[in-house]
Design a protein around this motif. Structure first.
Motif, PDB file in Angstrom:
ATOM      1  N   PRO A 237       0.830  -1.214   0.000  1.00 21.65           N
ATOM      2  CA  PRO A 237       0.000   0.000   0.000  1.00 21.65           C
ATOM      3  C   PRO A 237       0.859   1.257   0.000  1.00 21.65           C
ATOM      4  CG  PRO A 237      -0.693  -1.550   1.715  1.00 21.65           C
ATOM      5  CD  PRO A 237       0.630  -2.023   1.215  1.00 21.65           C
ATOM      6  N   LEU A 238       0.427   2.258  -0.732  1.00 24.80           N
ATOM      7  CA  LEU A 238       1.162   3.526  -0.755  1.00 24.80           C
ATOM      8  C   LEU A 238       0.990   4.293   0.543  1.00 24.80           C
ATOM      9  CD1 LEU A 238       0.495   4.726  -4.430  1.00 24.80           C
ATOM     10  CD2 LEU A 238       2.522   3.593  -3.486  1.00 24.80           C
ATOM     11  N   PHE A 239       0.026   3.900   1.389  1.00 21.37           N
ATOM     12  CA  PHE A 239      -0.131   4.610   2.662  1.00 21.37           C
ATOM     13  C   PHE A 239       0.806   4.076   3.745  1.00 21.37           C
ATOM     14  CE2 PHE A 239      -3.700   1.469   2.635  1.00 21.37           C
ATOM     15  CZ  PHE A 239      -3.346   0.707   3.732  1.00 21.37           C
TER      16      PHE A 239
ATOM     17  N   GLN B 247      -8.375   9.233   0.894  1.00 22.65           N
ATOM     18  CA  GLN B 247      -7.036   9.809   0.999  1.00 22.65           C
ATOM     19  C   GLN B 247      -6.241   9.006   2.015  1.00 22.65           C
ATOM     20  OE1 GLN B 247      -6.046  12.304  -0.927  1.00 22.65           O
ATOM     21  NE2 GLN B 247      -8.036  12.796  -1.817  1.00 22.65           N
ATOM     22  N   GLY B 248      -5.118   8.396   1.573  1.00 18.64           N
ATOM     23  CA  GLY B 248      -4.355   7.545   2.476  1.00 18.64           C
ATOM     24  C   GLY B 248      -5.191   6.342   2.852  1.00 18.64           C
ATOM     25  N   SER B 249      -5.214   6.026   4.140  1.00 18.56           N
ATOM     26  CA  SER B 249      -5.999   4.878   4.590  1.00 18.56           C
ATOM     27  C   SER B 249      -7.199   5.272   5.430  1.00 18.56           C
ATOM     28  CB  SER B 249      -5.107   3.944   5.426  1.00 18.56           C
ATOM     29  OG  SER B 249      -4.725   4.597   6.633  1.00 18.56           O
ATOM     30  N   SER B 250      -7.244   6.517   5.895  1.00 13.31           N
ATOM     31  CA  SER B 250      -8.233   6.846   6.925  1.00 13.31           C
ATOM     32  C   SER B 250      -8.966   8.163   6.735  1.00 13.31           C
ATOM     33  CB  SER B 250      -7.538   6.850   8.304  1.00 13.31           C
ATOM     34  OG  SER B 250      -6.854   5.647   8.522  1.00 13.31           O
ATOM     35  N   CYS B 251      -8.822   8.824   5.592  1.00 10.86           N
ATOM     36  CA  CYS B 251      -9.550  10.067   5.320  1.00 10.86           C
ATOM     37  C   CYS B 251     -10.407   9.866   4.076  1.00 10.86           C
ATOM     38  CB  CYS B 251      -8.585  11.233   5.118  1.00 10.86           C
ATOM     39  SG  CYS B 251      -7.616  11.636   6.591  1.00 10.86           S
TER      40      CYS B 251
END
Length: 474
Positions: free
Chosen positions: A62-64, A201-205
């Protein structure tokens, strides 16, 4: 059409040719274990399918993840090659990877000597951030992954889904299995774009406005979302009066507990949301709710490829398509795999999840309580974004609450009071406090994939309970 993306559209014939050429290129470079650091898109799908075709172990990252997590996973998996944008050359160079080939304008192949012993027939290593944030690698076989995908495809074929939109990062096993393999088995089209364009956005937004726009523009008939995404989208639809696209037929919700209230709220807004359950150690999806076979609040009935049973202590055990092992750990193959989750099967065969076995709290009065049970009740209110229930050894439980937006104490108190009315006395909350930070990876109060770091939350809010919380027994 097989794949649609902003940059191109591919028919099944074109996809097959590109996968074949990519597989030959991997074979030419004698790639054995390939990590990918790539955003969602046609190139990700081509690379994943080419690895299956060439017998290359694929490690989709994952990129996050943080650079430290990337470094850890590359070493742990014995990765000898990395496919990523050329812009990552400096970072990969610091990990001793050197560029050896340019695959496209946006992708380069990096190499370093590496060797590791993996379980026989390993085709993919999926990493999860886990509850501590330390990535853990699960080795999966091609046969097991495709068996699960085929089972999901058969279970959902009556929905006649022809267009699936990928909303989660493709390295997430749930989207990889159910969002790539399942549509291809069904002969459907995959619409893929970067998660940022679908609101994640990312993993959590998550931005529900972007999600709605992409859902509308693509004419998607199915998507996979996380509970927080569904909660935000349902609330936005309700607040704005927006109409959910009529094309959408199935919104699969997984990755964490959902709760009946959230599902019913979403459906009231026209969102056809259905909960499922799975785990990486069993190649993702195990149970699923479907139109006509649905019990809100449950995780659905077992799919054809799996068997379920409940152990004497309430732990869910599964049999069927298991992982091959963990990286760096012995993995004893067994017919029944403990999941670490507590639950029960009702008379109609629906699975109900009650929480993680390791999270169970034992109160000062000796009662066992799954905190997730109470947390689902709390987050069922629009005013509460996140909640963690604590109280090991305490006479009464307490909650750390992160509200959604500007919410006063009276509103939160009213939510807690309503939750307590629905709970037995031993599970009621005796106190609560506002969280001192958002539950996110940035604050250290959650993992990269959004799971609460319970120990860190308890430490930061140690004053939730009095230093001496004994009370007389009358």
């Amino acid at each position: 059409m097989a794949v649609r993306a902003a940059e191109e559209e591919l028919t099944y014939g074109e996809l097959d040719l590109l996968v074949h050429a990519h597989a030959e290129r991997l074979a030419f470079h004698r790639v054995r274990v390939l990590a990918s650091l790539m955003s969602n898109g046609t190139e990700w799908i081509i690379n994943d399918l080419a690895c299956l075709k060439a017998g290359v172990v694929h490690v989709p990252l994952p990129l996050f993840f943080t650079p430290q997590q990337w470094h850890h996973t590359l070493k742990a998996a014995g990765v000898d090659s990395v496919l990523s944008p050329p812009s990552m050359q400096a970072m990969l160079g610091s990990f001793d990877f050197q560029p050896i080939d340019t695959f496209s304008e946006t992708l380069a192949l990096f190499r370093q000597p590496a060797q590791i012993s993996l379980p026989a027939d390993t085709a993919k290593i999926t990493f999860t951030s886990g509850s501590t944030g330390s990535p853990k690698g699960v080795c999966l076989g091609a046969r097991a992954m495709l068996e699960v995908a085929g089972s999901v495809a058969n279970a959902t074929q009556t929905l006649r889904i022809r267009r699936h939109l990928t909303t989660l990062p493709l390295p997430i096993l749930l989207e990889n299995i159910a969002g790539v393999y399942v549509p291809l088995i069904q002969g459907a089209a995959i619409t893929t774009t970067s998660p940022g364009k679908t609101g994640l956005q990312g993993s959590s937004c998550f931005d529900p406005v972007l999600f709605h726009a992409t859902l509308t523009d693509t004419g998607a008939q199915s998507v996979i979302v996380l509970p927080q995404m569904l909660r935000a989208y349902s609330a936005w639809v309700r607040a704005t009066g927006a109409r959910v696209p009529s094309e959408i037929r199935y919104v699969a919700v997984g990755g964490a507990a959902v709760g009946a209230q959230l599902l019913m709220d979403a459906r009231a807004q026209g969102i056809p949301a259905y909960e499922g359950y799975g785990l990486s150690e069993a190649c993702s999806v195990q149970t699923l709710n479907l139109p006509g076979a649905d019990c809100p609040g449950s995780a659905g009935r077992p799919l054809p490829h799996t068997q379920l049973r409940i152990a004497a202590d309430g732990e869910i055990e599964v049999a069927g398509s298991h992982a091959l092992g963990y990286l760096g750990e012995p993995f004893a193959r067994r017919h029944w795999l403990p999941t670490g989750d507590l639950g029960y099967l009702d008379e109609a065969g629906f699975l109900h999840i009650q929480g993680r076995k390791k999270n169970v709290l034992v109160t000062g009065f000796g009662r066992n309580v799954s905190p997730e049970w109470i947390e689902l009740h709390l987050t069922g209110f629009a005013a509460i974004a996140h909640a963690v229930v604590l109280g090991e050894g305490e006479p009464a439980l307490g909650a750390v609450i992160w509200p959604r937006g500007e919410v006063n104490d009276e509103t939160i108190e009213a939510c807690v009071a309503r939750v307590n009315q629905a709970l037995p006395d031993y599970a009621r909350l005796g106190r609560w406090t506002r969280a001192r930070g958002e539950f996110s990876a940035a604050t250290g109060l959650a993992t990269a994939n959004g799971r609460p770091c319970r120990q860190a939350i308890a430490g930061l809010h140690a004053d939730l309970f009095p230093a001496i919380s004994a009370q007389p027994l009358l």
